[in-house]
Design a protein around this motif. Structure first.
Motif, PDB file in Angstrom:
ATOM      1  N   UNK A 137       0.850  -1.185   0.000  1.00  0.00           N
ATOM      2  CA  UNK A 137       0.000   0.000   0.000  1.00  0.00           C
ATOM      3  C   UNK A 137       0.887   1.236   0.000  1.00  0.00           C
ATOM      4  N   UNK A 138       0.633   2.153  -0.916  1.00  0.00           N
ATOM      5  CA  UNK A 138       1.380   3.404  -0.940  1.00  0.00           C
ATOM      6  C   UNK A 138       1.785   3.811  -2.338  1.00  0.00           C
ATOM      7  N   UNK A 139       2.341   5.006  -2.432  1.00  0.00           N
ATOM      8  CA  UNK A 139       2.739   5.551  -3.732  1.00  0.00           C
ATOM      9  C   UNK A 139       3.782   4.704  -4.437  1.00  0.00           C
ATOM     10  N   UNK A 140       4.515   3.890  -3.699  1.00  0.00           N
ATOM     11  CA  UNK A 140       5.525   3.044  -4.316  1.00  0.00           C
ATOM     12  C   UNK A 140       4.906   2.147  -5.387  1.00  0.00           C
ATOM     13  N   UNK A 141       3.643   1.801  -5.244  1.00  0.00           N
ATOM     14  CA  UNK A 141       2.962   0.964  -6.231  1.00  0.00           C
ATOM     15  C   UNK A 141       2.890   1.681  -7.579  1.00  0.00           C
ATOM     16  N   UNK A 142       2.768   2.990  -7.566  1.00  0.00           N
ATOM     17  CA  UNK A 142       2.728   3.750  -8.822  1.00  0.00           C
ATOM     18  C   UNK A 142       4.036   3.657  -9.598  1.00  0.00           C
TER      19      UNK A 142
END
Length: 105
Positions: A65-70
């Protein structure tokens, strides 16, 4: 903020509620990763808002979960590791045996 949940189970509706209650935005990206780094790896990308629609991928799974997924490449982790130098590849017990044999000689 990045959150990784090991073996999150399949209660994605409850997980979604907890993440929202903790203050994360419903737009926060997340990914369910099944059998990471194996040839059978599967990745389902979504947002917290739609997490409850995630499929029940085979265990073991991770929830990221988090912007790292982008920023994650769409290539599976297994494929990414296979493209790197041998230092990223798993060692084989046979390699250690042959080194010990060489030292004994």
């Amino acid at each position: 903020v990045t959150l990784v949940v090991y073996m999150p189970g399949y209660a994605y509706e409850a997980t979604k509620a907890k993440l929202l209650k903790a203050g994360l935005s419903h737009r926060t990206p997340c990914a369910v990763i099944s059998k990471a780094t194996s040839a059978e790896e599967q990745v389902f990308r979504t947002s917290i808002a739609d997490l409850h629609n995630a499929p029940k991928l085979p265990a073991p799974t991770l929830l990221v979960v988090g912007d790292v997924v982008r920023f994650a490449d769409h290539v599976t982790l297994h494929q990414q590791f296979a493209q790197h130098a041998p230092e990223f590849q798993p060692s084989v017990a046979q390699d250690f045996v042959s080194e010990e044999q060489e030292q004994a000689e």
